[in-house]
Design a protein around this motif. Sequence first.
Motif, short mmCIF file in Angstrom:
data_model
loop_
_atom_site.label_atom_id
_atom_site.label_comp_id
_atom_site.label_asym_id
_atom_site.label_seq_id
_atom_site.Cartn_x
_atom_site.Cartn_y
_atom_site.Cartn_z
N MET A 19 0.97 -0.83 0.09
CA MET A 19 -0.02 0.32 -0.31
C MET A 19 0.72 0.70 -0.32
SD MET A 19 -3.21 1.53 3.67
CE MET A 19 -1.84 0.90 4.29
N ASN A 20 0.25 1.85 -1.24
CA ASN A 20 1.58 3.70 -1.09
C ASN A 20 0.17 4.08 -0.31
OD1 ASN A 20 2.13 5.20 -2.31
ND2 ASN A 20 3.34 5.13 -3.97
N ILE A 21 1.95 5.17 0.17
CA ILE A 21 0.26 6.13 1.43
C ILE A 21 0.29 7.08 0.25
CG2 ILE A 21 2.52 7.51 2.42
CD1 ILE A 21 1.15 6.61 5.01
N TYR A 22 1.03 7.71 -0.21
CA TYR A 22 1.02 8.64 -1.36
C TYR A 22 -0.05 8.21 -2.09
CZ TYR A 22 5.30 10.30 1.04
OH TYR A 22 5.73 10.75 1.37
N ASP A 23 -0.40 7.28 -2.47
CA ASP A 23 -1.82 7.33 -3.39
C ASP A 23 -3.42 7.44 -2.55
OD1 ASP A 23 0.13 6.08 -5.26
OD2 ASP A 23 -0.27 4.48 -5.50
N LYS A 24 -2.57 6.65 -1.52
CA LYS A 24 -4.18 6.71 -0.44
C LYS A 24 -4.48 8.58 -0.54
CE LYS A 24 -4.74 2.83 0.26
NZ LYS A 24 -5.92 1.90 -0.71
N ALA A 25 -3.21 9.17 -0.39
CA ALA A 25 -3.24 10.23 0.06
C ALA A 25 -3.96 11.39 -0.92
CB ALA A 25 -1.82 11.23 0.82
N HIS A 26 -3.53 10.67 -1.94
CA HIS A 26 -4.17 11.59 -3.56
C HIS A 26 -5.43 10.95 -3.67
CE1 HIS A 26 -0.62 13.92 -5.04
NE2 HIS A 26 0.11 12.60 -4.55
N ASP A 27 -5.80 9.80 -3.10
CA ASP A 27 -7.17 9.15 -3.51
C ASP A 27 -8.23 10.02 -2.00
OD1 ASP A 27 -6.67 7.39 -4.98
OD2 ASP A 27 -6.25 5.45 -3.66
N LEU A 28 -7.77 9.54 -1.16
CA LEU A 28 -8.41 11.11 -0.29
C LEU A 28 -8.31 12.78 -0.62
CD1 LEU A 28 -9.40 12.05 2.34
CD2 LEU A 28 -7.73 12.20 2.83
N ALA A 29 -7.10 13.27 -1.21
CA ALA A 29 -7.81 14.81 -2.17
C ALA A 29 -8.57 14.31 -3.29
CB ALA A 29 -6.31 15.30 -2.34
N LYS A 30 -8.61 13.84 -4.62
CA LYS A 30 -10.07 13.57 -5.05
C LYS A 30 -11.32 13.44 -4.54
CE LYS A 30 -10.62 11.09 -9.42
NZ LYS A 30 -11.65 9.81 -8.81
N ALA A 31 -11.01 12.72 -3.53
CA ALA A 31 -12.69 12.22 -2.95
C ALA A 31 -13.31 13.28 -2.41
CB ALA A 31 -12.37 11.17 -1.39
N MET A 32 -12.66 15.01 -1.84
CA MET A 32 -12.25 15.64 -0.81
C MET A 32 -12.65 16.72 -2.05
SD MET A 32 -9.87 16.30 2.14
CE MET A 32 -10.43 17.31 2.73
N LYS A 33 -12.10 16.47 -3.45
CA LYS A 33 -12.56 17.90 -4.71
C LYS A 33 -13.75 17.31 -5.23
CE LYS A 33 -7.44 18.35 -6.34
NZ LYS A 33 -7.16 18.12 -7.42
N GLU A 34 -14.31 15.82 -5.04
CA GLU A 34 -15.35 15.84 -6.14
C GLU A 34 -16.48 15.65 -4.55
OE1 GLU A 34 -14.38 11.70 -7.39
OE2 GLU A 34 -13.32 12.32 -8.81
N SER A 35 -16.27 16.27 -3.44
CA SER A 35 -17.51 16.23 -1.85
C SER A 35 -18.75 17.05 -2.34
CB SER A 35 -16.68 16.35 -0.80
OG SER A 35 -16.67 17.58 -0.65
N GLN A 36 -19.55 17.04 -1.88
CA GLN A 36 -21.03 17.48 -1.34
C GLN A 36 -20.10 19.03 -1.42
OE1 GLN A 36 -23.78 16.93 -2.67
NE2 GLN A 36 -24.61 19.47 -2.27
N GLU A 37 -19.82 18.87 0.28
CA GLU A 37 -19.17 20.03 0.62
C GLU A 37 -18.16 21.11 -0.80
OE1 GLU A 37 -20.34 17.31 3.34
OE2 GLU A 37 -18.96 16.96 1.89
N VAL A 38 -17.34 20.94 -1.13
CA VAL A 38 -16.73 21.44 -2.14
C VAL A 38 -18.04 22.05 -3.07
CG1 VAL A 38 -15.19 21.02 -4.01
CG2 VAL A 38 -14.76 20.41 -1.78
N GLU A 39 -18.71 21.02 -3.63
CA GLU A 39 -19.49 21.47 -4.50
C GLU A 39 -20.12 22.54 -4.32
OE1 GLU A 39 -21.83 18.86 -6.19
OE2 GLU A 39 -19.91 16.73 -6.52
N GLU A 40 -20.50 22.51 -2.77
CA GLU A 40 -21.71 23.59 -2.33
C GLU A 40 -20.99 25.28 -2.15
OE1 GLU A 40 -23.84 22.45 1.14
OE2 GLU A 40 -23.93 20.25 0.12
N ILE A 41 -19.01 24.51 -1.78
CA ILE A 41 -19.20 26.08 -1.22
C ILE A 41 -18.16 26.60 -2.92
CG2 ILE A 41 -16.46 26.53 -1.27
CD1 ILE A 41 -16.11 24.42 1.07
N THR A 42 -18.69 26.14 -3.97
CA THR A 42 -18.37 26.12 -5.13
C THR A 42 -19.42 27.35 -6.06
OG1 THR A 42 -16.47 24.30 -6.00
CG2 THR A 42 -17.61 25.55 -7.92
N SER A 43 -20.39 26.63 -5.20
CA SER A 43 -21.25 26.64 -6.15
C SER A 43 -21.99 28.35 -5.20
CB SER A 43 -22.78 26.09 -5.33
OG SER A 43 -24.58 26.85 -5.72
#
Length: 120
Positions: free
Chosen positions: A1-25
């Motif tokens: 398991m590559n910790i940096y890959d997991k961090a990038h997965d988390l960053a992607k999930a956050m970018k695509e989250s409802q909360e980020v969509e609401e901030i953008t809107s």
Amino acid sequence: MNIYDKAHDLAKAMKESQEVEEITSAMKLVDADPESRRMLDDFRQRQMELQQRMMSGDMPAQEEMEKMEKQFEVLSLNLNIRRLFDAERRLSVIIEDVNKIISDSLQHLYGPANPKRSRL
């Protein structure tokens, strides 16, 4: 398991989250109103200045803090700005929760129950 890959997965999930969509809107709505944008920019500038002062050990006077609280209350009367503040608060809670999860996973290294720590 590559910790940096997991961090990038988390960053992607956050970018695509409802909360980020609401901030953008909400930001789009605030940006569409020049007066709201100006008020928010002024508040954020003053907030940043106060935080920098506090980080350098210069604690603002009580009146200054109260003035910021009042400005926050006035801004919150603007529905679009309040929507933005609410969305930012929800994202902040997620970030705090993720940070706690990560910190808790390392607690065994630094907690009082670690026998190696007590020998140092």
